[in-house]
Structure formats: C-alpha cells, structure tokens
Write a protein that holds these residues in place. Structure first.
Motif, PDB file in Angstrom:
ATOM      1  N   ASP A 283      36.313  40.050  32.627  1.00  0.00           N
ATOM      2  CA  ASP A 283      36.864  39.910  31.260  1.00  0.00           C
ATOM      3  C   ASP A 283      37.637  41.165  30.857  1.00  0.00           C
ATOM      4  O   ASP A 283      38.718  41.084  30.272  1.00  0.00           O
ATOM      5  CB  ASP A 283      35.735  39.654  30.243  1.00  0.00           C
ATOM      6  N   LYS A 284      37.084  42.342  31.189  1.00  0.00           N
ATOM      7  CA  LYS A 284      37.740  43.603  30.813  1.00  0.00           C
ATOM      8  C   LYS A 284      39.072  43.787  31.564  1.00  0.00           C
ATOM      9  O   LYS A 284      40.056  44.239  30.989  1.00  0.00           O
ATOM     10  CB  LYS A 284      36.823  44.787  31.117  1.00  0.00           C
ATOM     11  N   LEU A 285      39.062  43.453  32.850  1.00  0.00           N
ATOM     12  CA  LEU A 285      40.290  43.562  33.646  1.00  0.00           C
ATOM     13  C   LEU A 285      41.367  42.608  33.110  1.00  0.00           C
ATOM     14  O   LEU A 285      42.528  42.986  32.953  1.00  0.00           O
ATOM     15  CB  LEU A 285      40.003  43.247  35.124  1.00  0.00           C
ATOM     16  N   MET A 286      40.955  41.378  32.798  1.00  0.00           N
ATOM     17  CA  MET A 286      41.902  40.379  32.270  1.00  0.00           C
ATOM     18  C   MET A 286      42.478  40.848  30.922  1.00  0.00           C
ATOM     19  O   MET A 286      43.685  40.769  30.685  1.00  0.00           O
ATOM     20  CB  MET A 286      41.210  39.020  32.091  1.00  0.00           C
ATOM     21  N   LYS A 330      43.580  34.386  38.188  1.00  0.00           N
ATOM     22  CA  LYS A 330      42.197  34.703  37.773  1.00  0.00           C
ATOM     23  C   LYS A 330      41.316  34.928  39.002  1.00  0.00           C
ATOM     24  O   LYS A 330      40.472  35.821  39.034  1.00  0.00           O
ATOM     25  CB  LYS A 330      41.664  33.533  36.909  1.00  0.00           C
ATOM     26  N   LYS A 331      41.533  34.134  40.060  1.00  0.00           N
ATOM     27  CA  LYS A 331      40.683  34.263  41.257  1.00  0.00           C
ATOM     28  C   LYS A 331      40.824  35.656  41.878  1.00  0.00           C
ATOM     29  O   LYS A 331      39.837  36.257  42.329  1.00  0.00           O
ATOM     30  CB  LYS A 331      41.028  33.198  42.292  1.00  0.00           C
ATOM     31  N   ASP A 332      42.048  36.204  41.878  1.00  0.00           N
ATOM     32  CA  ASP A 332      42.259  37.544  42.439  1.00  0.00           C
ATOM     33  C   ASP A 332      41.496  38.594  41.625  1.00  0.00           C
ATOM     34  O   ASP A 332      40.938  39.542  42.181  1.00  0.00           O
ATOM     35  CB  ASP A 332      43.755  37.888  42.438  1.00  0.00           C
ATOM     36  N   VAL A 333      41.486  38.404  40.310  1.00  0.00           N
ATOM     37  CA  VAL A 333      40.765  39.341  39.435  1.00  0.00           C
ATOM     38  C   VAL A 333      39.261  39.243  39.706  1.00  0.00           C
ATOM     39  O   VAL A 333      38.550  40.263  39.759  1.00  0.00           O
ATOM     40  CB  VAL A 333      41.079  39.076  37.944  1.00  0.00           C
TER      41      VAL A 333
END
Length: 419
Positions: A283-286, A330-333
């Motif tokens: 969540d933080k990275l996104m 999203k999958k990469d994150v």
C-alpha cells in the motif's frame, strides 16, 4: 621454584584468573606463548574493547546460546556488574552503548589491557612471555608445567588458552590435548560468530559487495521453510557471502542445520522492514508511486531502501526502475514488497573455525564444578574462558563469560593451593 598457581594463557580469562589468584595470596605465574598479553582483548570491539554487557542476568544468559545456563553459579560470584565495578575501581571509566554494550570512555582497548597488566604487577604475578608449554604432567600434590628446557612445579593449574578461533592471538587448540590427558571429554568443535558463505551468482559477481543493510531481520530456514532462528541487527554483503553482527549470530545455527538436515545449502531470509506487514508495504509503495505519477518508481521509492539494494531487488523481480505509476503493475509491486520482506539467499556454510571470532564446543561442562571452574576428574586443575564448551554472541557476552570464569577459577585455585 614451586608456584601455588600457574595460569596458562594471557587472554581475558587468563589475565583475570592470574590477577585474582595473586590477589588472594597465591604465588602465581602467568605463562603466555606470544610476545604480548591480552591480544584478543586488544582487538575486541573493533579495538575499543567491549568489556561486558549490562543486560540483566536472564537476558545475558539468553545471549550465550552455547550452555549459558552453566554460568549462573559463576555470575553469582562475579557478574557483569562486578566487572563494571572492578574496572571503575581501577580508574577505567566505562560508558554504555546500544544493546547494553560497555566500553571504556577512552574508546581504546589499550586502557583496559594496560590496567590489567598493572594489576599483575600490583599482586606480584610473575609473567613469562614467548614461552611455549610443551605439556602438563599431572600428579597428586603437584602438577608440572613442561617447557622446552625446564619443568615448573605448581600446586594448581588454570588452563585459559582459548579455543581454535583467531589463531594469530595464540589460540591454536593446544589446551584440548592437556584437558584430554587429564581425562576430560572435548565436545565437537565448530565455528561460531563467523561470516556466512554463499555461491549465489550475485555473491560471486560481487553485485552487492560492501553494501550494509541496517536494522534488518535475518532468519535461517529449515528445508521445509520453517524458521530456525532470527536475529535483528545489521548485515554486510561480502565477496564470499554475508557478514555483519546479525549474520555472525546466525552462523552457529547454519552450521548445525546443514549437518542436521544433511543438505548442501539452507536459505537465509532477509527482512528489511521487520516492523511492517507485507500488505502495508504494498500500500505504501503504491501510494508513493501514485503521489508522484510522473516520477520513475526508482526515484519515487528512493526513501524506502538504499538505492543499490532497491535496484538489485527490482532486478530480481523484473521490475523496470524507469517505470512510472501510469505503467506500474500491482503484481510487480507485490513481488517487490515480498522481496523487501523475504529476500532469500542460499548459504552453504561459514568461513573456517580459524576465521571465527569464537569456538563452539570445548571441555565438557559435565566434568566441571560450576561455582569453582574446577575439574571433577583431576584435583587442582581449573579451566576458564573459551576452552570450555561455552559460547555467546558478539556484543560483550563472551568477554563477560571469560572474565567471570577467570575470576572464579583464579579464586578457587588460590584457595585450594593455600588450603
């Protein structure tokens, strides 16, 4: 001339044993085969000499995974607070640093070593440097220390010659022979507090060589993926594998696991965010990427990890560092967050026992009287320090065990000699 007590080995435990024996009225001789006393002390704590650790006894024992409970008796006589009081009474001011470690205010091991050497003189302890003990001959009333061209009779012998680690300080394992000759059992010797080795391509290619990660949690895993042991501290990637305090603390568990499970490698998992859940990290990275939609993710995430390790992990999971939020999957994150939390390194062992800071194994404790450090097999024989089957983590724990067992051995040898 006959001595009351002869101490063999001029490391931390031997110095403390000789001083204590002399202080308690024993005519004492300290024999050291090298040209200097206290060589291991002089290099401890990066040359600053970490004299003890002031954690409470329970925690202290927990940081001595190699038979720490055996030390309860010795600690009841001379423990970490006794060590602090001892040095401060001799004018060595100490200061506490992180994780309970105590250092001289001077930040120099020389302060500690020279203070102990002075005490040898104060208490009339004879010293022989550059003197190799060929053998110890045991008798009923008198033991004989056999040198190249001389025999020295003594009432009591204290063996304080260390283990097999750091041989350039004189620890070459000769004391095990003298212990065996007295009838003692030596448990299997192995390296502890030693860097881990790995044949992973990124180690061989030196991709991360010289990179430190701070306050990470590293975990040794069983072949089924279940944890064996975790340590939280710093690590350093080297050209041979992983070093740094957290890796050193794991080393003995790696050695034992490779043997127990009969495997060539075991996985070490590196968690850079021990206080953060994986989903939270996603969540933080996104959010960071979304808040800076035109920035490359490499720049958007630069505060998460040191850049070299961040780029390395991105490469591992196949995420292009120049991607922006508009093209981010999203999958990469999720894969990156997983790698930040659980990056696995296959380790195949450790550097050799000679490269280790501490030797695991030694004289079996079943054969030692815990509140005297006396042999149960041979009268008038005492052991202290690393030759015993006791080992702790770095951070002042081994030196605490050395000073404590040295004090107890010296005290009881003097009392036995004068009885």
């Amino acid at each position: 001339m006959k001595y009351d007590v002869v101490v063999i080995g001029g490391g931390p435990s031997g110095l403390m044993a000789a001083i204590t024996a002399g202080r308690n009225g024993a005519k004492t001789l300290l024999i050291e085969k090298g040209n200097k006393l206290g060589r291991k002390l002089a290099i401890s704590g990066g040359g600053r000499c970490n004299v003890t650790n002031v954690l409470p006894d329970e925690e202290l024992i927990a940081h001595i995974p190699g038979n720490g409970k055996f030390l309860y008796s010795a600690f009841s006589i001379f423990n970490n607070s006794s060590i602090v009081e001892y040095f401060e009474s001799l004018g060595v001011k100490l200061k506490e640093e992180d994780k309970g470690r105590m250092f001289p205010v001077s930040d120099s091991a020389k302060t500690v070593v020279s203070t102990l050497l002075k005490q040898l003189d104060v208490h009339g302890v004879d010293q022989r440097l550059n003197t190799k003990v060929e053998a110890v001959h045991y008798g009923d009333e008198t033991h004989e220390i056999i040198l190249e061209d001389e025999k020295i009779p003594t009432s009591c012998v204290v063996i304080a010659v260390g283990g097999k680690s750091v041989p350039n300080t004189g620890s070459e394992g000769q004391g095990y022979t003298w212990a065996k000759n007295a009838g003692h059992t030596i448990t299997e010797l192995y390296p502890t507090e030693v860097p881990l080795t790995s044949d992973e391509p990124f180690i061989k290619d030196k991709t991360l060589q010289g990179l430190s990660l701070y306050d990470v949690e590293v975990t040794a895993l069983k072949p089924n993926g279940k944890p064996i042991q975790s340590h939280r501290w710093d690590i350093l990637f080297t050209h041979q594998g992983i070093s740094g305090p957290a890796a050193l603390r794991l080393s003995q568990f790696v050695v034992k696991a490779l043997k127990k499970f009969k495997v060539d490698t075991i996985d070490i998992s590196v968690d850079c965010f021990p206080d953060e859940g994986e989903q939270n990290l996603v969540d933080k990275l996104m959010k960071e990427a979304k808040d800076n939609p035109n920035k490359s993710v490499k720049n958007a995430w630069k505060n998460f990890l040191t850049e070299r390790y961040l780029l390395f992990l991105m490469d591992q999971v196949g995420l292009d560092p120049s991607t922006t939020y508009h093209h981010l999957k999203k999958k990469d994150v999720m894969d990156l967050a997983h790698a930040m939390k659980q990056f696995k390194v296959k380790v195949n062992g450790t550097l050799s026992i000679e490269k280790a800071f501490i030797t695991g194994g030694g004289v079996s404790l079943k054969e030692i009287v815990p509140n005297e450090m006396a042999s149960k097999i041979m009268d008038r024989l005492y052991f202290c320090g690393e030759i015993l089957d006791i080992h702790g983590y770095t951070g002042g724990f081994n030196i605490t065990a050395a000073f404590s067992t040295g004090f107890v051995a010296g005290l009881h040898a003097a009392q036995r000699a004068n009885a």
